[in-house]
Scaffold this active site. Structure first.
Site, PDB file in Angstrom:
ATOM      1  N   ALA A 157      -9.473  45.945  27.465  1.00 16.84           N
ATOM      2  CA  ALA A 157     -10.739  46.076  28.184  1.00 16.84           C
ATOM      3  C   ALA A 157     -11.433  44.731  28.312  1.00 16.84           C
ATOM      4  O   ALA A 157     -12.107  44.456  29.314  1.00 16.84           O
ATOM      5  CB  ALA A 157     -11.645  47.069  27.465  1.00 16.84           C
ATOM      6  N   GLU A 210      -8.884  42.852  31.168  1.00 17.83           N
ATOM      7  CA  GLU A 210      -8.412  43.533  32.377  1.00 17.83           C
ATOM      8  C   GLU A 210      -9.566  44.000  33.259  1.00 17.83           C
ATOM      9  O   GLU A 210      -9.587  43.742  34.472  1.00 17.83           O
ATOM     10  CB  GLU A 210      -7.526  44.719  31.975  1.00 17.83           C
ATOM     11  CG  GLU A 210      -7.069  45.586  33.135  1.00 17.83           C
ATOM     12  CD  GLU A 210      -6.174  44.847  34.106  1.00 17.83           C
ATOM     13  OE1 GLU A 210      -6.117  45.243  35.284  1.00 17.83           O
ATOM     14  OE2 GLU A 210      -5.541  43.856  33.686  1.00 17.83           O
ATOM     15  N   SER A 259     -12.751  43.025  33.163  1.00 20.10           N
ATOM     16  CA  SER A 259     -13.541  41.878  33.624  1.00 20.10           C
ATOM     17  C   SER A 259     -12.846  41.147  34.764  1.00 20.10           C
ATOM     18  O   SER A 259     -13.498  40.703  35.716  1.00 20.10           O
ATOM     19  CB  SER A 259     -13.798  40.911  32.460  1.00 20.10           C
ATOM     20  OG  SER A 259     -14.639  41.504  31.495  1.00 20.10           O
ATOM     21  N   CYS A 273     -20.317  51.399  27.801  1.00 22.65           N
ATOM     22  CA  CYS A 273     -19.388  50.292  27.542  1.00 22.65           C
ATOM     23  C   CYS A 273     -19.918  49.335  26.475  1.00 22.65           C
ATOM     24  O   CYS A 273     -21.002  48.757  26.613  1.00 22.65           O
ATOM     25  CB  CYS A 273     -19.137  49.530  28.839  1.00 22.65           C
ATOM     26  SG  CYS A 273     -18.078  48.074  28.640  1.00 22.65           S
ATOM     27  N   GLU A 289     -20.768  36.636  31.084  1.00 24.84           N
ATOM     28  CA  GLU A 289     -19.724  35.910  31.801  1.00 24.84           C
ATOM     29  C   GLU A 289     -20.031  35.831  33.295  1.00 24.84           C
ATOM     30  O   GLU A 289     -19.890  34.777  33.918  1.00 24.84           O
ATOM     31  CB  GLU A 289     -18.368  36.591  31.577  1.00 24.84           C
ATOM     32  CG  GLU A 289     -17.846  36.503  30.157  1.00 24.84           C
ATOM     33  CD  GLU A 289     -16.578  37.298  29.941  1.00 24.84           C
ATOM     34  OE1 GLU A 289     -16.006  37.213  28.849  1.00 24.84           O
ATOM     35  OE2 GLU A 289     -16.150  38.017  30.876  1.00 24.84           O
TER      36      GLU A 289
END
Length: 352
Positions: free
Chosen positions: A184, A187, A189, A301, A310
């Site tokens: 997670a 992948e 992101s 999440c 990010e």
């Protein structure tokens, strides 16, 4: 629905549950965090949630910022055209999460192979998916054993120590948690970045320029972009799936016990009664109501704050450094990853 305990994930994998995918992928593992509910879910979630708080991530901001700058430096020095997926959209979350989990030096090709197969719905033959998952689980099992024998300051060591202190967390659950976080963390992101960059380099050019000129506008823009740009293949995954453990009435409709229900968060994120303005027009306006791109309720999440951090840094610094960045191929020539739960560009050739 996402917050209602009468609709849960664990019952999707009960003996009488219907098969939802042609063959199991990573998310069909009943031991992973996503598929646990109640006390088991709370116990596992507590072992990792302290890492993903806004306060904890604030300490990471300078380092994530330096990774963004380093990747842009590499782009500038590269021969053009350059693939923005491999050179940035995948490299950033991989670098950040590898550091967080103490996985520096992990083979990126091997990681990408696991990523392609972990969320497969019809992209590969069943035996190939199972072979990839077997290899991935073996990696996670070995990693947990290594960190138990020689713990460090990384997230994996912290998780293993917390699990060992709680006799009720099984070895399968801690291994499944580790490989889920590895997957997670890079992948999903990568998918979000890839789809967002396609928009910003085509219809969203005005947003691209404004993001590069004013960093303070990035947080609101990131939320609007997350709200408006889908990452899942809705033919394969129509929403966040839950199963009713008893009869539930929602909106005047009775959902019978045992029914599988999909919460179509993409439609919810575009509901004009909740969000009256078009996200493409109001890209820099803060949301009055939180979006559902990261879910809601107990399964919200864990990495949402890290993903936002990010994106905020990347979507300001990339257009600031390379305002003339543009696609090097026509939009219709972009190759897309298909047959997975997520949908994103396979590659994104750009120049400037």
């Amino acid at each position: 629905m996402l917050a209602d305990p009468r609709l849960n994930r664990a019952h999707l994998f009960a003996a009488d549950a219907p098969r939802l995918t042609p063959y199991p992928n990573l998310l069909d593992n009943p031991d992973i965090l996503n598929n646990l509910d109640g006390i088991e879910h709370q116990r596992l979630r507590r072992t990792v949630s302290r890492t993903f708080t806004p306060r904890a991530l604030a300490r990471w901001r300078p380092w994530v910022s330096s990774v963004v700058d380093e990747l842009i430096d590499r782009l500038v020095e590269s021969d053009r055209p350059v693939d923005l997926i491999g050179g940035f959209a995948r490299s950033l979350p991989v670098a950040v999460f590898s550091r967080l989990m103490g996985l520096d030096g992990l083979d990126n090709k091997r990681l990408a192979y696991w990523g392609d197969h972990a969320f497969a719905a019809a992209a590969f033959p069943s035996h190939q998916v199972q072979e990839a998952l077997t290899d991935f689980i073996a990696f996670g099992t070995e990693l947990v054993a290594q960190r138990r024998a020689d713990p460090g300051e990384d997230l994996v060591s912290t998780l293993v120590q917390a699990a060992d202190e709680d006799d009720e967390v099984t070895e399968q659950q801690i291994v499944s948690l580790v490989i889920l976080l590895v997957m997670a963390g890079h992948e999903v992101s990568t998918t979000v970045f890839g789809n967002t960059l396609v928009y910003l380099l085509t219809d969203g050019r005005a947003t691209w320029r404004e993001l590069g000129s004013d960093e303070s506008k990035a947080p609101a823009a990131v939320d609007q972009l997350l709200r408006g740009i889908p990452i899942s293949d809705r033919d394969v995954l129509p929403g966040f799936l839950r199963r009713a453990v008893e009869d539930v009435e929602i909106g005047g409709v009775v959902i019978p016990a045992g029914s599988v229900v999909a919460a179509d968060t993409m439609s919810a994120n575009l509901d004009p009664e909740v969000y009256p303005e078009d996200w493409r027009v109001e890209t820099f306006s803060p949301l009055d109501t939180p979006h559902l791109a990261f879910g809601a309720g107990p399964h919200y999440c864990l990495g949402a704050w890290l993903a936002r951090l990010e994106m905020e840094l990347a979507l300001h610094r990339l257009p600031k450094r390379l305002p003339g960045l543009r696609l090097a191929v026509p939009l219709e020539a972009i190759e897309w990853r298909e047959g997975l739960l997520t949908r994103s560009p396979q590659n994104l050739p750009v120049t400037w």
